[in-house]
Design a protein around this motif. Sequence first.
Motif, PDB file in Angstrom:
ATOM      1  N   GLN A 214       0.759  -1.318  -0.105  1.00 23.78           N
ATOM      2  CA  GLN A 214       0.056   0.030   0.128  1.00 23.78           C
ATOM      3  C   GLN A 214       0.893   1.215  -0.048  1.00 23.78           C
ATOM      4  O   GLN A 214       0.483   2.232  -0.468  1.00 23.78           O
ATOM      5  CB  GLN A 214      -1.089   0.162   1.020  1.00 23.78           C
ATOM      6  CG  GLN A 214      -2.058  -0.877   1.156  1.00 23.78           C
ATOM      7  CD  GLN A 214      -3.054  -0.704   0.081  1.00 23.78           C
ATOM      8  OE1 GLN A 214      -3.472   0.393  -0.283  1.00 23.78           O
ATOM      9  NE2 GLN A 214      -3.531  -1.686  -0.553  1.00 23.78           N
TER      10      GLN A 214
ATOM     11  N   LEU B 151       2.105   1.782  -3.688  1.00 24.70           N
ATOM     12  CA  LEU B 151       1.169   2.008  -4.495  1.00 24.70           C
ATOM     13  C   LEU B 151       0.318   3.144  -4.280  1.00 24.70           C
ATOM     14  O   LEU B 151      -0.264   3.951  -5.182  1.00 24.70           O
ATOM     15  CB  LEU B 151       0.017   0.841  -4.628  1.00 24.70           C
ATOM     16  CG  LEU B 151       0.579  -0.412  -5.115  1.00 24.70           C
ATOM     17  CD1 LEU B 151      -0.534  -1.744  -5.175  1.00 24.70           C
ATOM     18  CD2 LEU B 151       0.948  -0.386  -6.602  1.00 24.70           C
ATOM     19  N   HIS B 152       0.184   3.579  -2.946  1.00 26.86           N
ATOM     20  CA  HIS B 152      -0.628   4.794  -2.434  1.00 26.86           C
ATOM     21  C   HIS B 152       0.081   5.599  -1.617  1.00 26.86           C
ATOM     22  O   HIS B 152       0.977   6.349  -1.878  1.00 26.86           O
ATOM     23  CB  HIS B 152      -2.078   4.182  -2.127  1.00 26.86           C
ATOM     24  CG  HIS B 152      -2.744   3.393  -2.955  1.00 26.86           C
ATOM     25  ND1 HIS B 152      -3.494   4.084  -3.869  1.00 26.86           N
ATOM     26  CD2 HIS B 152      -3.032   1.896  -2.922  1.00 26.86           C
ATOM     27  CE1 HIS B 152      -4.246   3.040  -4.544  1.00 26.86           C
ATOM     28  NE2 HIS B 152      -3.936   1.789  -3.997  1.00 26.86           N
ATOM     29  N   HIS B 153      -0.081   5.359  -0.281  1.00 29.57           N
ATOM     30  CA  HIS B 153       0.656   6.209   0.741  1.00 29.57           C
ATOM     31  C   HIS B 153       0.502   5.352   2.128  1.00 29.57           C
ATOM     32  O   HIS B 153      -0.261   4.350   2.302  1.00 29.57           O
ATOM     33  CB  HIS B 153      -0.441   7.717   0.814  1.00 29.57           C
ATOM     34  CG  HIS B 153       0.261   8.586   1.720  1.00 29.57           C
ATOM     35  ND1 HIS B 153      -0.026   8.801   3.184  1.00 29.57           N
ATOM     36  CD2 HIS B 153       1.112   9.484   1.260  1.00 29.57           C
ATOM     37  CE1 HIS B 153       0.765   9.595   3.720  1.00 29.57           C
ATOM     38  NE2 HIS B 153       1.502  10.193   2.632  1.00 29.57           N
ATOM     39  N   TRP B 154       1.266   5.567   3.018  1.00 30.88           N
ATOM     40  CA  TRP B 154       1.391   5.032   4.208  1.00 30.88           C
ATOM     41  C   TRP B 154       0.090   4.913   5.078  1.00 30.88           C
ATOM     42  O   TRP B 154      -0.067   3.930   5.472  1.00 30.88           O
ATOM     43  CB  TRP B 154       2.432   5.346   4.962  1.00 30.88           C
ATOM     44  CG  TRP B 154       2.341   6.806   5.633  1.00 30.88           C
ATOM     45  CD1 TRP B 154       2.706   8.046   5.092  1.00 30.88           C
ATOM     46  CD2 TRP B 154       1.798   7.090   7.102  1.00 30.88           C
ATOM     47  NE1 TRP B 154       2.096   9.236   5.943  1.00 30.88           N
ATOM     48  CE2 TRP B 154       1.607   8.610   6.866  1.00 30.88           C
ATOM     49  CE3 TRP B 154       1.160   6.459   7.728  1.00 30.88           C
ATOM     50  CZ2 TRP B 154       1.159   9.388   8.320  1.00 30.88           C
ATOM     51  CZ3 TRP B 154       0.446   7.129   8.795  1.00 30.88           C
ATOM     52  CH2 TRP B 154       0.663   8.543   9.019  1.00 30.88           C
ATOM     53  N   THR B 155      -0.715   6.145   4.850  1.00 34.99           N
ATOM     54  CA  THR B 155      -1.572   6.000   5.665  1.00 34.99           C
ATOM     55  C   THR B 155      -2.827   5.193   4.884  1.00 34.99           C
ATOM     56  O   THR B 155      -3.572   4.490   5.930  1.00 34.99           O
ATOM     57  CB  THR B 155      -2.556   7.595   5.453  1.00 34.99           C
ATOM     58  OG1 THR B 155      -2.663   7.944   4.122  1.00 34.99           O
ATOM     59  CG2 THR B 155      -1.695   8.401   6.092  1.00 34.99           C
ATOM     60  N   ALA B 156      -2.673   4.714   3.677  1.00 35.16           N
ATOM     61  CA  ALA B 156      -3.669   3.726   3.107  1.00 35.16           C
ATOM     62  C   ALA B 156      -3.216   2.467   3.634  1.00 35.16           C
ATOM     63  O   ALA B 156      -4.131   1.491   4.061  1.00 35.16           O
ATOM     64  CB  ALA B 156      -3.462   3.844   1.486  1.00 35.16           C
TER      65      ALA B 156
END
Length: 209
Positions: A80, A83-88
């Motif tokens: 994640q 692909l996205h961000h650590w919060t995701a």
Amino acid sequence: MSLSGYDLGSSLVHRVSPGFKIISLLILGTLLFIVPRIDLSMAALAGIVLLYLLARISLRTAWAQLRPAVWIFALIFIVQVFLHHWTAGVLVVIRLASLLLLASLVTLTTRSSDMIDALEKGLWWLYYFRINPGKVSLALSLALRFIPVLASITEEVREAQKARGLDKSVIAIAVPVIVRTLKMADDISAAIEARSYDPGFERKKSSSK
């Protein structure tokens, strides 16, 4: 290895009807994945931990439900992040941990027979589609039971492969887990057949009384 996983007790959580527990699991599981908010997911996780304490189940037991899946959580988090961000990644891990803990709590505080009965009563409408709700309820009950059992199998395989220096290989862990799971499913199927369990027959026998 016991499939039931039932933790004998008389707490309020134990006394809640199996049907209510299953419906709560479905509702919370759905809400966790349709509401993308970390704060609410963390609140849900904290609430589930409190339910463990209310059920007089130790936090050590609660952690034991999560420990086998920690490496999976780590892998998902890394994916994640890329692909996205650590919060995701944090959100997904909290969601999965909450769902795993809640499913385990249901199995720890509910007898298998009570769960099957509750599911069969709730799925009575399947008869209109010529589907035996007894068989469906048995399948769903076993699926819930398999969650903590599968996690335990994964942990055992990971520890065994760690001694061989293969704990970093996904294939080296996944293949034995799949094989052992299929073997256990085959053993359960054989045990059910050996006991001549027939949900349809049981229903007919009870209705004829």
